[in-house]
Every structure is written in structure tokens, then in C-alpha cells.
Design an enzyme around this catalytic site. Structure first.
Site, PDB file in Angstrom:
ATOM      1  N   ARG A 105     -16.134  47.084   9.085  1.00  0.00           N
ATOM      2  CA  ARG A 105     -16.937  46.209   8.204  1.00  0.00           C
ATOM      3  C   ARG A 105     -16.905  46.403   6.766  1.00  0.00           C
ATOM      4  O   ARG A 105     -17.199  45.482   6.110  1.00  0.00           O
ATOM      5  CB  ARG A 105     -18.350  45.945   8.888  1.00  0.00           C
ATOM      6  CG  ARG A 105     -18.275  45.125  10.275  1.00  0.00           C
ATOM      7  CD  ARG A 105     -19.616  45.102  10.715  1.00  0.00           C
ATOM      8  NE  ARG A 105     -19.929  45.941  11.547  1.00  0.00           N
ATOM      9  CZ  ARG A 105     -21.147  46.298  12.044  1.00  0.00           C
ATOM     10  NH1 ARG A 105     -22.113  45.364  12.272  1.00  0.00           N
ATOM     11  NH2 ARG A 105     -21.537  47.294  12.874  1.00  0.00           N
ATOM     12  N   ASP A 181     -19.408  31.366  12.690  1.00  0.00           N
ATOM     13  CA  ASP A 181     -19.508  31.380  11.098  1.00  0.00           C
ATOM     14  C   ASP A 181     -18.151  30.796  10.461  1.00  0.00           C
ATOM     15  O   ASP A 181     -17.209  30.799  11.579  1.00  0.00           O
ATOM     16  CB  ASP A 181     -20.046  32.812  10.515  1.00  0.00           C
ATOM     17  CG  ASP A 181     -19.281  33.965  10.975  1.00  0.00           C
ATOM     18  OD1 ASP A 181     -17.932  33.634  11.024  1.00  0.00           O
ATOM     19  OD2 ASP A 181     -19.614  35.099  11.322  1.00  0.00           O
ATOM     20  N   LYS A 204     -23.818  29.079   8.721  1.00  0.00           N
ATOM     21  CA  LYS A 204     -24.797  30.057   8.456  1.00  0.00           C
ATOM     22  C   LYS A 204     -24.843  30.254   7.068  1.00  0.00           C
ATOM     23  O   LYS A 204     -23.962  30.653   6.307  1.00  0.00           O
ATOM     24  CB  LYS A 204     -25.081  30.924   9.156  1.00  0.00           C
ATOM     25  CG  LYS A 204     -23.930  31.998   8.993  1.00  0.00           C
ATOM     26  CD  LYS A 204     -24.117  33.316  10.180  1.00  0.00           C
ATOM     27  CE  LYS A 204     -23.307  34.381   9.762  1.00  0.00           C
ATOM     28  NZ  LYS A 204     -23.056  35.456  10.645  1.00  0.00           N
TER      29      LYS A 204
END
Length: 339
Positions: A105, A181, A204
């Protein structure tokens, strides 16, 4: 050219159950016993990691099975020290099998004076002597470009397609795949194409990291069996809120298919008390007792796919053939019956 004899597997402490399952599957495919290399991976009193390999690995094609999941730093260090031990023992080639790639990430700088940790990890693994990486569903595909060695990125989508076709038999016309998303649309679209279903998106908007201010459903989900698909579930906050929003919009049921069940903090409690009828995750991260006992969490195996990928790498044949669930169907025979 390396004088490579047999593929040999060695496991760290991150997911020994998956490593043992991969060894069993390879034994079935090859018709001979494939055992994990006998080694010890332990810690001194000050938590330094020590590795000792008890078998001769000179000239062998070594596959180190070690996801870098929680505790990420310990498991990453184990992987690198194991690679160093094998390199100094004259292994011909070292492939890191990392079902879940930690630090993925952190693939870009999100603001000033922040690191790109995924690139740093790639450099560390290469310097440790790893010559190839086999992983699954990288959080960001561009991480493959951080390495100057070959990286094979497998996908959970073919396994999920087989599982969906098995568990939703007779209901396939009522399925809608949902991306939680906008960034996950490509992943959701791929699964929707595999199972020939509709596609919806939950848009979102965050006010700050970890806190969602507003959600909007794009697409018609009324009376549909919604399947949220994502690469990982951490605290499950967004996932559960997305399920609530889909039910508000008239969905008949909501299920989720997640590649990596990180399940930090209150994740399992949230899922258990949510409107999610089921959450399906792979065994890329070893599930603890809380996850295993959750009534609406189910785990699907990746060992058949990883075992085949390891044999393909060893034999020098295609790994990308495993991207198609039609190719995986025979490998998963006995687990899923055809539609």
C-alpha cells in the site's frame, strides 16, 4: 545455465499451513513425495532471527514460502535471512513465494517527505539474493516494476469465479459484482466479465484516512445478489458500510470476495455483526482462531494454484496460463464441481 535438479520448498513462520498444503499438492501432481526442507527459523532472546538449514541445497531450485503479513517486519526479515542462508549454501536459484506482499500500500508518495516503502522492500529482497518473486494480487500492479528481477503476479479472480459458479448455481443471472471504490473498478470488471454479471460501484469520499464521509452507489442493485470484490480487507469499516449502503438501495443479499484477509483490530467483530451474508477470503494470510470461528467468513485455498505455478516456474513453462479459471478448474477438481 544453472544445474537445477528438483524444486525444493522451505517455509518461514508466517504461514506454515499454506506451505504444507502446497507441498501436499505438489506431491499429488508429481506422484512423488515433496516435503518442506528441514530447517529451523527461530529467535534469540533479543528477538534476532536465526536460520539454519539442515539439508543440502547445493544446486537446487529453492522456493521460500513466506507472506509478509502481520507482523510484517518480522516476516520480511525472516524471508531475507532465509534467502541469505540459502544463497550462502550454494542454492542454484531462490524464488520468494510471497502470497501476500506487505508494504504494497506504500507504492507512491502521497504527500511531501514520505517514503515509497514498497520500492525499498523490493531492493532489500533483491539484495538478499532472491532471483524471482511469485505473489498474488499486488495492491498496486506497478510494484512489479520496482523489481529488477522477474515478478509473477497471480490473481485470485479465477479462484473466486470457480467458487461463485459453485455456490451461486442457479442464481448467476441475479449477480452484480460491486467495486467498493473507484480505484478497484478494473478488478471488479474483470470478475464481472468472468462470471458474465452486471457491475456497480460504491463511490466513497473520505474526510481523513480511515474515515468515510459519504458513499454513493453507481448502478442498479435492486433485488440483486451483490458481490463486493477487493484485494484486501483491513479493519472492514469501508466494507461493512458499503454492504449497508447496498442493502439501502434494495440489494437482496451482499457477499464479499477478498484476496487478502488482513483483519486488523475490530474487523472480524464488524463483519460478524454486519449485513454481509458471507465474506470469502483466500488463505494467503494464515487465519487465526477468531477468523476461523466467524460464522460468515469462509476461506478458499490457494495451494493448488501456487503449487502449479511453482512447478511451471521450475519447468520453465507459462505462469500466465493460470490467469484463466478454465485452466484452474482441473487443478481445483474435487473442490468445485462444474456448472
Amino acid at each position: 545455465m544453472h544445474n537445477i535438479h528438483e524444486p525444493k520448498l522451505i517455509s518461514g513462520n508466517a504461514n506454515p499451513r499454506l506451505a504444507a498444503a502446497i507441498a501436499r499438492r505438489m506431491s499429488m501432481h508429481r506422484g512423488i513425495s515433496v516435503d518442506l526442507v528441514n530447517a529451523r527459523v527461530e529467535r534469540f532472546n533479543d528477538q534476532e532471527i536465526f536460520v539454519e538449514v539442515f539439508e543440502n541445497v547445493r544446486g537446487e531450485d529453492m522456493f521460500v514460502i513466506q507472506p509478509t503479513s502481520n507482523p510484517a517486519n518480522d516476516n520480511l526479515m525472516e524471508l531475507m535471512i532465509m534467502a541469505d542462508a540459502l544463497r550462502r549454501s550454494s542454492a542454484a536459484r531462490i524464488t520468494a513465494v510471497i502470497p501476500y506482499f506487505g508494504y504494497a500500500r506504500q507504492d507512491r508518495r502521497t504527500k511531501a517527505r514520505t517514503p515509497i516503502s514498497a520500492k525499498l522492500v523490493a531492493n532489500l529482497l533483491t539484495e538478499a539474493g532472491i532471483e524471482r518473486v511469485l505473489t498474488m494480487d499486488l495492491h498496486a500492479a506497478q510494484i512489479q516494476g520496482f523489481f529488477d528481477i522477474p515478478v509473477d503476479n497471480l490473481y485470485a479472480a479465477p479462484i473466486f469465479a470457480l467458487d461463485i459458479e459453485h455456490h451461486f448455481r442457479g442464481q448467476m443471472d441475479h449477480l452484480t459484482v460491486v467495486s467498493p471504490d473507484v480505484g478497484g473498478v478494473a478488478r471488479a470488471r474483470e470478475l464481472a466479465q468472468r462470471i458474465e454479471s452486471g457491475l456497480a460501484i460504491v463511490d466513497k469520499r473520505r474526510v481523513r484516512p480511515g474515515e468515510v464521509a459519504e458513499m454513493t452507489v453507481i448502478g442498479d442493485v435492486k433485488d440483486q445478489i451483490c458481490i463486493i470484490v477487493d484485494d484486501l480487507c483491513d479493519t472492514a469499516g469501508t466494507l461493512c458500510k458499503a454492504a449497508d449502503k447496498l442493502m439501502e438501495k434494495g440489494a437482496a443479499e451482499v457477499h464479499a470476495y477478498i484476496s487478502h484477509g488482513v483483519f486488523s483490530g475490530p474487523a472480524v467483530e464488524r463483519i460478524t455483526g454486519s449485513q454481509l451474508k458471507s465474506v470469502v477470503v483466500t488463505d494467503s494470510i494464515q487465519a487465526n482462531e477468531t477468523v476461523q470461528s466467524a460464522p460468515n467468513i469462509r476461506i478458499v485455498p490457494t495451494a493448488p494454484m501456487f503449487a502449479q505455478a511453482i512447478m511451471n516456474i521450475w519447468q520453465g513453462t507459462s505462469v500466465s496460463s493460470l490467469f484463466e479459471h478454465a485452466t484452474l478448474a482441473p487443478i481445483y477438481e474435487g473442490l468445485y464441481t462444474p456448472v
